[in-house]
Design an enzyme around this catalytic site. Structure first.
Site, mmCIF file in Angstrom:
data_model
loop_
_atom_site.group_PDB
_atom_site.id
_atom_site.type_symbol
_atom_site.label_atom_id
_atom_site.label_comp_id
_atom_site.label_asym_id
_atom_site.label_seq_id
_atom_site.Cartn_x
_atom_site.Cartn_y
_atom_site.Cartn_z
ATOM 1 C CG HIS A 99 3.853 3.915 0.344
ATOM 2 N ND1 HIS A 99 2.842 4.345 1.178
ATOM 3 C CD2 HIS A 99 3.900 4.812 -0.685
ATOM 4 C CE1 HIS A 99 2.297 5.442 0.677
ATOM 5 N NE2 HIS A 99 2.925 5.742 -0.455
ATOM 6 C CD GLU A 100 5.947 4.621 -3.952
ATOM 7 O OE1 GLU A 100 5.035 4.705 -4.813
ATOM 8 O OE2 GLU A 100 6.181 5.526 -3.136
ATOM 9 C CG HIS A 103 0.694 4.099 -4.638
ATOM 10 N ND1 HIS A 103 -0.437 4.660 -4.085
ATOM 11 C CD2 HIS A 103 1.747 4.781 -4.098
ATOM 12 C CE1 HIS A 103 -0.086 5.637 -3.254
ATOM 13 N NE2 HIS A 103 1.229 5.717 -3.244
ATOM 14 C CG HIS A 107 -3.288 1.030 -11.725
ATOM 15 N ND1 HIS A 107 -2.291 0.771 -12.641
ATOM 16 C CD2 HIS A 107 -4.312 1.564 -12.434
ATOM 17 C CE1 HIS A 107 -2.696 1.137 -13.846
ATOM 18 N NE2 HIS A 107 -3.917 1.624 -13.752
#
Length: 229
Positions: A99-100, A103, A107
């Site tokens: 999940h991270e 991100h 980005h």
């Protein structure tokens, strides 16, 4: 009347508070269960594998302290994982790590909602303090324009929370897809990952609802919805 002592405030935000309580209990429950489901990689290794495969080897994975304190820092291009997630070879760990990593992928591709969310960070950071100061001064000075400025300042937090929802949902969807495509989880692991990430999604929904209901309370409380004290 100080806001924290106003029974009407607690009545307004009660639905969000109950939803948040349920969501947090759900997160802890599904996380504990998913920690028992084995995975071939640790959270750190899974995150690094996803980043490397996505052409982002310059994004570093670091260990950080705290329980479920995992996050991606876009300014430093660092993915920070809590110790348990960093080291554990479990469905919970790889799900949160993915999940991270999602991100970081957002980005790298300038995912529009993430760009808007990052632009709204100052409003979310300073909005609560500014809004309270303006509301209190507005009441003391009996200045409706200042009161409305306070309400608008808090509205920035609501905007941030609303924009944040698609950012978090997209990161979870990317995580589920990548873990399956890369063979990091089997069918059992995929089910456990879905449970953890879906439970976490409800905490974002609850946080957004609380902001919206707090804004509604401010409008009610400071624009004639209740008698002046």
């Amino acid at each position: 009347m100080f806001i924290g002592w106003d029974p009407m405030y607690w009545l307004f935000i009660a639905p969000a508070g109950l939803l948040m309580l349920w969501a947090q209990m759900r997160v802890r429950s599904t996380y504990a269960q998913a920690m028992e489901v084995p995975a071939p990689l640790s959270g750190a290794a899974a995150a690094q594998h996803i980043l490397d495969a996505s052409g982002l080897p310059d994004v570093h994975v670091e260990e950080t302290q705290g329980f479920l304190s995992d996050h991606y820092d876009p300014s430093a291009r660092v993915l920070r994982l809590s110790s348990e997630v960093y080291h554990s070879r479990s469905a919970a760990a790889v799900g949160i790590a993915a999940h991270e990593a999602g991100h970081a992928l957002q980005h790298a591709t300038n995912y529009a909602p993430l760009v808007f969310r990052n632009a709204a960070v100052p409003a979310a950071t300073f909005g609560p303090q500014i809004s309270i100061v303006l509301l209190i001064l507005g009441m003391m000075m009996q200045s409706p324009p200042m009161i409305w400025l306070g309400i608008l300042a808090f509205g920035g937090i609501v905007v941030f929370q609303v924009i944040n929802l698609p950012v978090e949902f997209d990161a979870s969807n990317r995580a589920k897809q990548l873990l399956g495509e890369m063979g990091i989880v089997d069918a059992e692991g995929a089910s456990a990952v879905r449970s953890v990430l879906n439970a976490a999604a409800w905490t974002y929904v609850a946080g957004t609802l609380q902001s919206i209901l707090t804004l509604a309370y401010y409008i009610f409380r400071f624009t004639g919805g209740s008698r002046d004290d």
